[in-house]
Scaffold this motif. Structure first.
Motif, PDB file in Angstrom:
ATOM      1  N   PRO A 237       0.833  -1.206   0.000  1.00  0.00           N
ATOM      2  CA  PRO A 237       0.000   0.000   0.000  1.00  0.00           C
ATOM      3  C   PRO A 237       0.869   1.260   0.000  1.00  0.00           C
ATOM      4  O   PRO A 237       2.052   1.212   0.317  1.00  0.00           O
ATOM      5  CB  PRO A 237      -0.794  -0.109   1.308  1.00  0.00           C
ATOM      6  CG  PRO A 237      -0.651  -1.510   1.754  1.00  0.00           C
ATOM      7  CD  PRO A 237       0.623  -2.021   1.197  1.00  0.00           C
ATOM      8  N   ASN A 240       2.177   6.425   3.990  1.00  0.00           N
ATOM      9  CA  ASN A 240       1.316   7.282   4.812  1.00  0.00           C
ATOM     10  C   ASN A 240       1.933   8.671   4.875  1.00  0.00           C
ATOM     11  O   ASN A 240       3.150   8.816   5.016  1.00  0.00           O
ATOM     12  CB  ASN A 240       1.246   6.736   6.248  1.00  0.00           C
ATOM     13  CG  ASN A 240       0.629   5.356   6.289  1.00  0.00           C
ATOM     14  OD1 ASN A 240      -0.550   5.187   5.998  1.00  0.00           O
ATOM     15  ND2 ASN A 240       1.444   4.365   6.646  1.00  0.00           N
ATOM     16  N   ARG A 284       6.345   4.594   5.340  1.00  0.00           N
ATOM     17  CA  ARG A 284       5.853   3.465   4.548  1.00  0.00           C
ATOM     18  C   ARG A 284       5.166   2.450   5.465  1.00  0.00           C
ATOM     19  O   ARG A 284       5.623   2.241   6.593  1.00  0.00           O
ATOM     20  CB  ARG A 284       7.011   2.774   3.834  1.00  0.00           C
ATOM     21  CG  ARG A 284       7.574   3.607   2.694  1.00  0.00           C
ATOM     22  CD  ARG A 284       8.249   2.745   1.649  1.00  0.00           C
ATOM     23  NE  ARG A 284       8.850   3.578   0.629  1.00  0.00           N
ATOM     24  CZ  ARG A 284       8.185   4.047  -0.431  1.00  0.00           C
ATOM     25  NH1 ARG A 284       6.917   3.766  -0.601  1.00  0.00           N
ATOM     26  NH2 ARG A 284       8.806   4.794  -1.317  1.00  0.00           N
ATOM     27  N   PRO A 285       4.128   1.785   4.992  1.00  0.00           N
ATOM     28  CA  PRO A 285       3.422   0.796   5.817  1.00  0.00           C
ATOM     29  C   PRO A 285       4.373  -0.264   6.344  1.00  0.00           C
ATOM     30  O   PRO A 285       4.204  -0.734   7.475  1.00  0.00           O
ATOM     31  CB  PRO A 285       2.414   0.197   4.854  1.00  0.00           C
ATOM     32  CG  PRO A 285       2.172   1.263   3.848  1.00  0.00           C
ATOM     33  CD  PRO A 285       3.476   1.993   3.708  1.00  0.00           C
ATOM     34  N   GLU A 286       5.372  -0.612   5.546  1.00  0.00           N
ATOM     35  CA  GLU A 286       6.270  -1.667   6.009  1.00  0.00           C
ATOM     36  C   GLU A 286       7.208  -1.187   7.116  1.00  0.00           C
ATOM     37  O   GLU A 286       7.915  -1.977   7.715  1.00  0.00           O
ATOM     38  CB  GLU A 286       7.062  -2.280   4.849  1.00  0.00           C
ATOM     39  CG  GLU A 286       7.676  -1.307   3.874  1.00  0.00           C
ATOM     40  CD  GLU A 286       6.714  -0.930   2.741  1.00  0.00           C
ATOM     41  OE1 GLU A 286       5.534  -0.634   3.029  1.00  0.00           O
ATOM     42  OE2 GLU A 286       7.131  -0.947   1.573  1.00  0.00           O
ATOM     43  N   LEU A 288       5.968   0.335   9.694  1.00  0.00           N
ATOM     44  CA  LEU A 288       5.135   0.331  10.890  1.00  0.00           C
ATOM     45  C   LEU A 288       4.899  -1.143  11.225  1.00  0.00           C
ATOM     46  O   LEU A 288       4.400  -1.898  10.403  1.00  0.00           O
ATOM     47  CB  LEU A 288       3.786   1.003  10.618  1.00  0.00           C
ATOM     48  CG  LEU A 288       3.781   2.527  10.455  1.00  0.00           C
ATOM     49  CD1 LEU A 288       2.416   3.002   9.978  1.00  0.00           C
ATOM     50  CD2 LEU A 288       4.153   3.193  11.770  1.00  0.00           C
ATOM     51  N   ILE A 318      -2.118  -6.531   6.368  1.00  0.00           N
ATOM     52  CA  ILE A 318      -2.238  -5.081   6.241  1.00  0.00           C
ATOM     53  C   ILE A 318      -3.271  -4.608   7.271  1.00  0.00           C
ATOM     54  O   ILE A 318      -4.393  -5.106   7.308  1.00  0.00           O
ATOM     55  CB  ILE A 318      -2.715  -4.666   4.836  1.00  0.00           C
ATOM     56  CG1 ILE A 318      -1.892  -5.325   3.742  1.00  0.00           C
ATOM     57  CG2 ILE A 318      -2.720  -3.152   4.689  1.00  0.00           C
ATOM     58  CD1 ILE A 318      -0.476  -4.882   3.662  1.00  0.00           C
ATOM     59  N   TYR A 320      -5.466  -1.435   8.659  1.00  0.00           N
ATOM     60  CA  TYR A 320      -5.932  -0.068   8.427  1.00  0.00           C
ATOM     61  C   TYR A 320      -6.317   0.480   9.791  1.00  0.00           C
ATOM     62  O   TYR A 320      -7.253  -0.024  10.417  1.00  0.00           O
ATOM     63  CB  TYR A 320      -7.112  -0.066   7.470  1.00  0.00           C
ATOM     64  CG  TYR A 320      -6.718  -0.513   6.072  1.00  0.00           C
ATOM     65  CD1 TYR A 320      -6.334   0.423   5.121  1.00  0.00           C
ATOM     66  CD2 TYR A 320      -6.694  -1.854   5.732  1.00  0.00           C
ATOM     67  CE1 TYR A 320      -5.944   0.023   3.851  1.00  0.00           C
ATOM     68  CE2 TYR A 320      -6.309  -2.263   4.470  1.00  0.00           C
ATOM     69  CZ  TYR A 320      -5.931  -1.318   3.528  1.00  0.00           C
ATOM     70  OH  TYR A 320      -5.545  -1.711   2.286  1.00  0.00           O
ATOM     71  N   LEU A 328      -3.662   5.566   9.345  1.00  0.00           N
ATOM     72  CA  LEU A 328      -2.355   4.997   9.019  1.00  0.00           C
ATOM     73  C   LEU A 328      -2.523   3.562   8.555  1.00  0.00           C
ATOM     74  O   LEU A 328      -3.321   2.819   9.119  1.00  0.00           O
ATOM     75  CB  LEU A 328      -1.434   5.009  10.255  1.00  0.00           C
ATOM     76  CG  LEU A 328      -0.892   6.345  10.723  1.00  0.00           C
ATOM     77  CD1 LEU A 328      -0.037   6.134  11.971  1.00  0.00           C
ATOM     78  CD2 LEU A 328      -0.094   7.041   9.628  1.00  0.00           C
ATOM     79  N   VAL A 329      -1.790   3.203   7.532  1.00  0.00           N
ATOM     80  CA  VAL A 329      -1.798   1.824   7.065  1.00  0.00           C
ATOM     81  C   VAL A 329      -0.478   1.190   7.471  1.00  0.00           C
ATOM     82  O   VAL A 329       0.577   1.792   7.306  1.00  0.00           O
ATOM     83  CB  VAL A 329      -1.962   1.765   5.536  1.00  0.00           C
ATOM     84  CG1 VAL A 329      -2.020   0.309   5.066  1.00  0.00           C
ATOM     85  CG2 VAL A 329      -3.223   2.498   5.106  1.00  0.00           C
ATOM     86  N   ALA A 330      -0.564  -0.019   8.010  1.00  0.00           N
ATOM     87  CA  ALA A 330       0.650  -0.695   8.461  1.00  0.00           C
ATOM     88  C   ALA A 330       0.710  -2.083   7.852  1.00  0.00           C
ATOM     89  O   ALA A 330      -0.321  -2.722   7.615  1.00  0.00           O
ATOM     90  CB  ALA A 330       0.660  -0.787   9.988  1.00  0.00           C
ATOM     91  N   ARG A 331       1.929  -2.496   7.569  1.00  0.00           N
ATOM     92  CA  ARG A 331       2.127  -3.847   7.042  1.00  0.00           C
ATOM     93  C   ARG A 331       2.867  -4.627   8.126  1.00  0.00           C
ATOM     94  O   ARG A 331       4.034  -4.335   8.398  1.00  0.00           O
ATOM     95  CB  ARG A 331       2.949  -3.737   5.769  1.00  0.00           C
ATOM     96  CG  ARG A 331       3.232  -5.063   5.109  1.00  0.00           C
ATOM     97  CD  ARG A 331       4.283  -4.830   4.047  1.00  0.00           C
ATOM     98  NE  ARG A 331       3.689  -4.200   2.870  1.00  0.00           N
ATOM     99  CZ  ARG A 331       3.895  -4.649   1.644  1.00  0.00           C
ATOM    100  NH1 ARG A 331       4.663  -5.668   1.427  1.00  0.00           N
ATOM    101  NH2 ARG A 331       3.346  -4.038   0.622  1.00  0.00           N
TER     102      ARG A 331
END
Lengths: 365, 299, 308
Positions: A237, A240, A284-286, A288, A318, A320, A328-331
């Motif tokens: 994704p 953020n 970046r989501p990755e 987080l 993922i 949300y 925030l989007v986190a991977r």
């Protein structure tokens, strides 16, 4: 040596600017991908290189020769089209032999080259078939074969995989890469699919609204996007973005959280004298992670959030999340215990943060 | 390329029929349908009878024809043929018609396709306006300029030659119109670009890519053009003087003065002029109907 | 490439050169000739201004030819339109077995050489040994002694010319209407059926309005063809000669009159050209009137040709 140099390349239709002062150098044997959303001018650029589109201003040099006024057939290029453009009234063999016949190659040479290309692409069994008797993947191979037999200085490919289904696309991606290594020729490849670009390219040219945003290797572009557009476009994704104020002690303050900048970011803050100013923070989501999976010895930089939605993808999950109005989007690790509606503590890898000028959108670097 | 042929009307009509569920007819509807079929058959008889009687009468002697109507063939075909040949070389007319119709059809096909290709795929200034001119040419009958055309032919010493009949075919508006629509739908511009990159010249692209791909459409128009030229009466009537050069329709019209006393021979001559067209229709009816229908697309 | 687009001009050039030289120029030249007295007597052709047009006003044959041309056309067109629309509706919507065979047979007469058809009917309309009289006798409509001498009667001859044109053209128009009707989406009929419309109402409220553009096309092309009517009346009249115009000159059409003046004894080409010009103006005016009266612009986009 087939180096392609684009100098101030510009294309205007009536009042619309499709490509504006594009400068790029594609080195010999390099695989360069023109990447961008639809309408960004990438296909127009490719077509200008091919000679299918008139150049409004600027210059194109192939192999040291100015080719602005050279017709396509004399540019020593081959092109693979989005919908393959196989001649429906010719069989596979004739399709591949067509360009050689036009150049009056001896029959033997033509036969040799067609068969060799067919072998490389494993389509020897299809030579007598007409295009309409082929599957999508087979057509794709024939289209490649038609380009290969020419042995051109430069391959131009216009979204060649976009008409294939997802599985075939992954397979053909690998094959084209392999082909490029075997043939050792220059490839200019247009796509709107960042995965294709990241996996295949030596270098990527990212375009938007007819302008080049960034040129660099996939790693460079991923790690150091030069502006908000590139940062948001590359990575899935998407990155953020959070508006922050920079306070003393290298604190990045948002109404919802506050974290201290990492070592690299501190240097940038100092260099640009950002204390007391506003900036846009990119995470970046990755970068987080669910704090439950962070090794204990790592610095603890946490954000508390609420989980809204969970997308398990198998190797990762993922999340949300939201903190007040901020989303925030986190991977995160697939083993996460997070549940929709429940709380989560996210760990921020503060060495991988990005800061952007809120006015211009340019990255501070 | 067969699948690119414009679908003729009945195919789709049939599909629709298949979709509808069968339903039982009420007695009143049965009677209605019987009358409907009787009406359709009667009309079919009216359409076909003249041709049938023509063929029958071509095989009967004048005496037999005078005696009355017959629906079965007679035995005088050979006699009629000999009589007919004595004062009229109908095969010469046949040949002359071919000499005019074949080159006319080929020219109309080639230049029609070339013009259509330009209108379909080249964005030159004035493309749309000039295409309207082409549409306009479809509305002008030859009769309106025939006197000027004749005078011009006299000046150029082209009267009594086939040139004046053949050359105008280069500008056949209906062919251009039909083929442009055909190419808009069936000719992918990427193919032309692929050929351009492959090394073809512009005319080479037309010959090697455009013509072969448009062949079904060209065939449709060519059949119609051939029939049209074959049937053309006024222009050859005005332009040709030598009996040796007369096309079939001119020759057939002379039957009136020639065989007043021999009806069988007259019928035979007319039959010889008509039967080839009937055969062509049986063979190509779907093409022909597709071509005729296309003319009404715009305007 | 700019150079590439220029090939467009090159490719349309043969068409336009031929069109201008062999089609447009002859028409313009005909306009010019209509102001001269070009004829066998005056092979040079001097300028006579409007004299030829003045002569048209007093030319009884010309007046008659206008009336004939219109009468023959109207008497063929009205039944042609009725039959064509009706048959198209029947063949597309009434689930007729063998619809495509009927369609083919109805269309067949249209393809056949008009000159040959004219001669065929000339022979068939004969008095004592004519096939049509024989059919009428065989059917018991008339008896042997009262065979009708069709071609000796102006009214009969003109009627038969209209009939033959109807016979040749109703199938052609029908095919155009069928194509238009097939293109009407089935949903409209379904919606109408749900709203309670019967077959007859659907025909009037849906089919007819939606095929209007094709009706206009058929009307205009038929009118242009009808005003230029030549082949059949030229060859069908009784007697050994062609182009007599039949008894009482009842089938002398405008083009036939023009032809007779221009290409038979006297060769009054200047005067005949004035007829061509009058015809041209007539065609133009009536086509424009029809378009003006009957078209709404958005309707003009045809929906006949099923897209492959």
């Amino acid at each position: 040596m087939a180096r392609v140099v684009l100098k101030d390349l510009t294309k205007r239709y009536d009042n619309v600017v499709a490509v504006e002062r594009l400068n790029a150098t594609i080195e010999d044997k390099e695989f360069v991908v023109l990447l961008g959303p639809s309408g960004c001018g990438k296909t127009t650029t490719l077509r200008m290189i091919a000679g299918l589109e008139e150049i409004t201003e600027g210059e194109i040099h192939i192999d040291g020769r100015l080719v602005n006024d050279v017709p396509p057939k004399d540019r020593d290029i081959a092109m693979v089209f989005q919908n393959y453009a196989l001649y429906p009234h010719m069989n596979v063999y004739e399709n591949m032999a067509f360009s050689l016949r036009l150049r009056r190659y001896p029959r033997k040479v033509i036969d040799e080259r067609v068969r060799r290309a067919a072998k490389i692409l494993s389509i020897e069994g299809l030579l007598a078939r007409k295009p309409r008797q082929l599957s999508g993947g087979e057509r794709q191979r024939v289209a490649l074969g038609r380009a290969i037999v020419r042995n051109p200085k430069v391959f131009l490919m216009d979204e060649p995989l976009s008409n294939l289904d997802a599985k075939l696309r992954v397979q053909m991606r690998a094959e084209i890469s392999k082909l490029h290594q075997e043939l050792g020729s220059t490839v200019i490849y247009v796509t709107h699919d960042q995965t294709e670009a990241m996996t295949m390219a030596d270098r990527i040219v990212i375009m938007k609204d007819g302008k080049v945003q960034q040129i660099g290797t996939p790693q460079e572009i991923y790690r150091h996007p030069v502006n908000l557009f590139v940062a948001g476009f590359i990575g899935s994704p998407a990155m953020n973005f959070v508006e922050v104020a920079i306070a003393d002690g290298y604190k990045l303050l948002s109404p919802h959280f506050s974290i201290e900048a990492g070592w690299e970011l501190k240097k940038i803050i100092e260099k640009h004298r950002l204390f007391g100013k506003k900036a846009i923070l990119g995470i970046r989501p990755e970068n987080l992670e669910d704090s439950a999976f962070v090794p204990p010895r790592q610095e603890k930089v946490f954000i508390e959030a609420q989980v809204e939605l969970i997308e398990p993808l198998g190797p990762e999950v993922i999340l949300y999340t939201k903190i007040g109005e901020l989303r925030l989007v986190a991977r995160v690790n697939p083993e996460t215990a997070a549940r929709p509606g429940g709380p989560i503590i996210l760990h921020v890898d503060r060495d991988k943060l990005h800061l952007f000028d809120p006015e211009s959108g340019e990255a501070y670097r | 390329m067969q699948e690119h042929v414009l679908p003729a009307v009945p195919a789709r009509a049939k599909e629709r029929k298949a979709v509808k569920p069968a339903r039982r007819l009420k007695p009143g509807q049965v009677v209605g349908r019987i009358f409907l079929y009787l009406f359709l058959i009667l009309l079919a008889v009216i359409c076909f009878t003249p041709f049938y009687l023509m063929i029958i009468n071509a095989t009967r002697s004048t005496v037999e024809i005078n005696r009355g109507l017959s629906l079965i063939p007679g035995k005088s075909l050979i006699d009629n043929y000999i009589t007919m040949q004595q004062s009229m070389n109908i095969w010469r007319g046949f040949l002359n018609s071919l000499i005019v119709a074949v080159p006319s059809t080929l020219l109309a096909a080639y230049f029609g396709a070339l013009t259509a290709y330009a209108f379909s795929k080249f964005n030159f200034r004035g493309n749309r306006a000039l295409f309207w001119v082409v549409l306009g040419t479809m509305m002008i009958p030859v009769q309106l300029g025939i006197i000027g055309y004749f005078q011009m032919a006299v000046t150029l010493r082209l009267v009594n030659t086939y040139w004046v009949l053949i050359l105008p075919s280069i500008a056949t508006g209906s062919t251009v119109f039909f083929l442009k629509m055909y190419m808009d739908a069936n000719l992918d511009s990427a193919l032309l670009e692929a050929a351009r990159v492959d090394g073809s010249s512009e005319l080479g692209i037309f010959h090697r890519i455009v013509l072969p791909i448009s062949l079904p459409g060209i065939a449709t128009m060519s059949i119609l053009n051939f029939i049209f030229t074959w049937n053309n009466y006024l222009t050859p009537l005005v332009m040709l003087f030598d009996k040796d050069k007369f096309t079939l329709p001119i020759l057939i019209a002379l039957v009136k003065g020639t065989y007043k006393q021999n009806l069988g021979a007259s019928y035979l001559a007319v039959a010889i002029s008509i039967v080839p067209i009937m055969i062509a229709f049986v063979l190509f009816s779907n093409y022909i109907i597709a071509g005729v229908t296309a003319g009404a697309l715009k305007e | 490439m700019r150079k590439k687009e220029n090939y467009g001009y090159l490719f349309i050039a043969p068409f336009f050169i031929v069109f201008i030289l062999l089609q447009l120029y002859p028409i313009i030249y005909t306009f010019y000739l209509s102001f001269t007295n070009l004829s066998s007597a005056n092979p040079g052709g001097e300028w006579v201004g409007w004299a030829n047009y003045a002569r048209l006003l007093t030319d009884q044959f010309f007046h008659k030819s206008i009336v004939n041309t219109w009468r023959i056309w109207i008497m063929n067109f009205i039944p042609q339109l009725i039959f064509a629309v009706m048959l198209a509706a029947i063949l597309t919507r009434a689930r007729i077995r063998g619809a495509s065979i009927f369609r083919g047979i109805y269309f067949l007469p249209n393809l056949v050489t008009a000159a040959s058809v004219g001669i065929l009917f000339n022979v068939m309309l004969g008095w004592q040994s004519g096939t049509i009289n024989q059919i009428l006798v065989a059917l018991g409509i008339i008896d042997e002694a009262n065979k009708i001498h069709f071609l000796a009667s102006g009214a009969w001859t003109s009627t038969f010319v209209s009939l033959i044109l109807w016979w040749m053209w109703f199938g052609h128009s029908m095919i155009l209407f069928m194509a238009a009707m097939v293109a009407v989406p089935q949903e409209y009929y379904d919606a109408a059926a749900v709203d309670g419309a019967g077959a007859w109402q659907s025909f009037w409220k849906i089919t007819l309005p939606l095929i209007r553009p094709i009706m206009i096309y058929v009307l205009v092309t038929s009118l242009i063809g009808g005003l230029n009517n030549f082949d059949i009346p030229f060859v069908i009249g009784e007697g050994q000669n062609l182009g007599t115009g039949g008894p009482e000159k009842s089938i002398l059409t405008m083009v036939m009159h023009m032809y007779n003046l221009a290409f038979t004894a006297g060769r009054q080409r200047g005067y005949a050209a004035a007829i061509a010009v009058t015809l041209f103006v007539m065609v133009l005016i009536f086509s424009l009137i029809i378009f003006k009266l009957m078209t709404r612009r958005e309707e003009m986009a045809g929906r006949v040709l099923p897209r492959p």
